[in-house]
Write a protein that holds these residues in place. Sequence first.
Motif, PDB file in Angstrom:
ATOM      1  N   ALA A  13     -15.835  15.502   1.528  1.00  0.00           N
ATOM      2  CA  ALA A  13     -15.663  14.022   1.737  1.00  0.00           C
ATOM      3  C   ALA A  13     -14.623  13.450   0.950  1.00  0.00           C
ATOM      4  O   ALA A  13     -14.251  14.225  -0.233  1.00  0.00           O
ATOM      5  CB  ALA A  13     -16.919  13.321   1.020  1.00  0.00           C
ATOM      6  N   GLY A  14     -13.623  12.471   1.248  1.00  0.00           N
ATOM      7  CA  GLY A  14     -12.546  12.167   0.586  1.00  0.00           C
ATOM      8  C   GLY A  14     -11.212  12.516   0.984  1.00  0.00           C
ATOM      9  O   GLY A  14     -11.204  13.238   1.999  1.00  0.00           O
ATOM     10  N   GLN A  15     -10.399  12.387   0.250  1.00  0.00           N
ATOM     11  CA  GLN A  15      -9.192  13.063   0.125  1.00  0.00           C
ATOM     12  C   GLN A  15      -8.988  14.439   0.667  1.00  0.00           C
ATOM     13  O   GLN A  15      -7.923  14.779   1.331  1.00  0.00           O
ATOM     14  CB  GLN A  15      -8.175  12.673  -1.132  1.00  0.00           C
ATOM     15  N   VAL A  16      -9.825  15.419   0.121  1.00  0.00           N
ATOM     16  CA  VAL A  16      -9.671  16.702   0.467  1.00  0.00           C
ATOM     17  C   VAL A  16      -9.851  16.911   1.923  1.00  0.00           C
ATOM     18  O   VAL A  16      -9.154  17.953   2.305  1.00  0.00           O
ATOM     19  CB  VAL A  16     -10.839  17.323  -0.016  1.00  0.00           C
ATOM     20  N   VAL A  17     -10.358  15.941   2.632  1.00  0.00           N
ATOM     21  CA  VAL A  17     -10.670  16.073   4.154  1.00  0.00           C
ATOM     22  C   VAL A  17      -9.160  16.167   4.696  1.00  0.00           C
ATOM     23  O   VAL A  17      -8.701  16.944   5.789  1.00  0.00           O
ATOM     24  CB  VAL A  17     -11.342  15.358   4.740  1.00  0.00           C
ATOM     25  N   ARG A  18      -8.255  15.007   4.410  1.00  0.00           N
ATOM     26  CA  ARG A  18      -6.845  15.047   4.754  1.00  0.00           C
ATOM     27  C   ARG A  18      -5.865  16.300   4.215  1.00  0.00           C
ATOM     28  O   ARG A  18      -5.127  16.603   5.129  1.00  0.00           O
ATOM     29  CB  ARG A  18      -6.443  13.712   4.385  1.00  0.00           C
ATOM     30  N   ASP A  75      -8.144   0.233   4.827  1.00  0.00           N
ATOM     31  CA  ASP A  75      -8.153   0.729   3.680  1.00  0.00           C
ATOM     32  C   ASP A  75      -9.078   1.528   3.033  1.00  0.00           C
ATOM     33  O   ASP A  75      -9.519   1.792   1.831  1.00  0.00           O
ATOM     34  CB  ASP A  75      -8.410  -0.702   2.597  1.00  0.00           C
ATOM     35  N   ASN A  76     -10.133   1.950   3.911  1.00  0.00           N
ATOM     36  CA  ASN A  76     -11.046   2.923   3.932  1.00  0.00           C
ATOM     37  C   ASN A  76     -10.790   4.443   3.525  1.00  0.00           C
ATOM     38  O   ASN A  76     -10.135   4.964   4.521  1.00  0.00           O
ATOM     39  CB  ASN A  76     -12.126   2.868   5.075  1.00  0.00           C
ATOM     40  N   LEU A  84     -12.926   5.642  -5.874  1.00  0.00           N
ATOM     41  CA  LEU A  84     -13.433   6.458  -6.946  1.00  0.00           C
ATOM     42  C   LEU A  84     -13.809   7.861  -6.253  1.00  0.00           C
ATOM     43  O   LEU A  84     -13.735   8.897  -6.842  1.00  0.00           O
ATOM     44  CB  LEU A  84     -14.433   5.787  -7.637  1.00  0.00           C
ATOM     45  N   MET A  85     -14.996   7.460  -5.204  1.00  0.00           N
ATOM     46  CA  MET A  85     -15.750   8.553  -4.625  1.00  0.00           C
ATOM     47  C   MET A  85     -14.487   9.545  -3.619  1.00  0.00           C
ATOM     48  O   MET A  85     -14.962  10.879  -3.700  1.00  0.00           O
ATOM     49  CB  MET A  85     -16.787   8.062  -3.832  1.00  0.00           C
ATOM     50  N   ALA A  86     -13.755   8.815  -3.425  1.00  0.00           N
ATOM     51  CA  ALA A  86     -12.723   9.818  -2.342  1.00  0.00           C
ATOM     52  C   ALA A  86     -11.630  10.408  -3.311  1.00  0.00           C
ATOM     53  O   ALA A  86     -11.222  11.469  -2.651  1.00  0.00           O
ATOM     54  CB  ALA A  86     -12.068   8.797  -1.462  1.00  0.00           C
ATOM     55  N   GLY A  87     -11.506  10.146  -4.336  1.00  0.00           N
ATOM     56  CA  GLY A  87     -10.566  10.688  -5.208  1.00  0.00           C
ATOM     57  C   GLY A  87      -9.175  10.185  -5.037  1.00  0.00           C
ATOM     58  O   GLY A  87      -8.232  10.909  -5.287  1.00  0.00           O
TER      59      GLY A  87
END
Length: 510
Positions: free
Chosen positions: A47-52, A90-91, A397-400
């Motif tokens: 979940a979050g930035q790591v997916v990108r 912005d999500n 915060l949760m997405a990093g």
Amino acid sequence: MTFDVVIVGGGPTGLFLACELRLAGVRPLLLERRPDPDLADKAHGLAGQVVRLLDHRGLFERCGGQGAPAPAPGFFFGGMPLPLHVLGEDNPMHLLPVNQRDLERVLHERAAELGADVRRGWDVLSVSQTDDRVDVVVRAPDGTGTTLTARYLVGCDGARSLIRKQAGIAFPGVSDDGVVDRSALIGPSDRFRLVPGGRVVIDGLGEIPAHFHRTERGVFTLLAHDPERPLVSTSEWEDHSAGDAPGTGAPMTMAEMEDSVERVLGVRLPLTAPPEGAPTMLRRLRGRNSRLADRYRAGRIFVAGDAAHVSHGPTLNLALQDAANLAWKLAAALRGRVPEGLLDSYESERRPSGERVLMHTRAATALMAPGSDVTALRLLLSELLGRTENLRAIAALMAGTDVRHDMGEEHPAAPTGWFAPPLDLTTGDGRARRLAELLRDGRPLLLDLTGTNELAVVAEPWSRGVRRVTATAGDAPAPALLVRPDGYVAWAGDDPDTLKAALTRWFGPA
């Protein structure tokens, strides 16, 4: 023989680090003590930035994603639903529902494609280092012992890391032994029915949220990515099963899982094993650990992943980004073109992210605990999350995505120090491309949107290492972006002098 980098630990962190090092032109040696892949049911998604980040490397679709990552319409914090759809563009929360064993398989396949040397059944016994090398004492699969030499070593060997201990890196933190988590993969049942909206109907109880249903006795969750074997989990803050308590040696059973569900929900829910031949899991964990290495580097030894941080939270998301940050910096050091302080920037950039994850994981755990005081706190937080600015902050915060790296001078309108934006481009050859597609090779990228040749002249001395691509983009945040291999924007703007300074700072002198 001296190896450039020895990686200890062949889980997702070590495998991804091996892939990143190969993209950077380094030939690492990865040592994993297990002879076969770990097929245990562990993490169930990223979940979050790591997916990108995985999309940058072309691994998003290989892990089951479709097209380009899209923001998730909703998520949870402390078991509370987050209506992320109201954030629009912005999500930052992207989701990739991939089981850890499948992620490891994909990363192992990719490492093999890139030519990484991955050796299973090799047990590391001890390590020591001098100013110019690391000596690694290992036991081969045939039982013979030998000593390998490396210029650098990275411990990706988990929370009980031998490498961290032998490097003298402390692992301070806290442990809460009052929480007991139980999980089981089960077969289909006519006693519960999934209904739209992420809810479940349970006979004798009625309709409740399937994700994180909190009661005054604990938390119940039911995940049904695979309807043939849903995952049932409970969290209890007091363990009533004295005979089967962790530490007695009694294995987890389906009956124990039923008892725990009944204590939390107040109704008996008969559970059966998954269909024959399907992977199963019966897991009981006592306690929640939150620990962070006091440093990520000791001389020529580094730690990453669970060897650097553990929590009851998204540490796998952290771990893969650790690997991406460290790999290109090690490669630069091995080429002898390492700018001053580059290797130390691994800790200064990644440790703050580890601190943030440990903080919000502990906060989320506290919000799910029983008690009227916690219930009141949840009511207050629910009101606060009704405000878009607060929802946006929790999502980041949760997405990093809320930690900015220090890149020096910042362009006023550009994402300097932040992860690169997901731009849609038309490159100079007339092709429609996503920025992520230009980062597949793991090289630094100068994305030049100025339409002039001025920046090309400045960047030419770095052209063997830094790829320059000309393009146009309707929503570009700056005339040009310098993107590091780990996806962070190191410079933005159109000023040749500041571009030269950024190239020198991150990629050495021309």
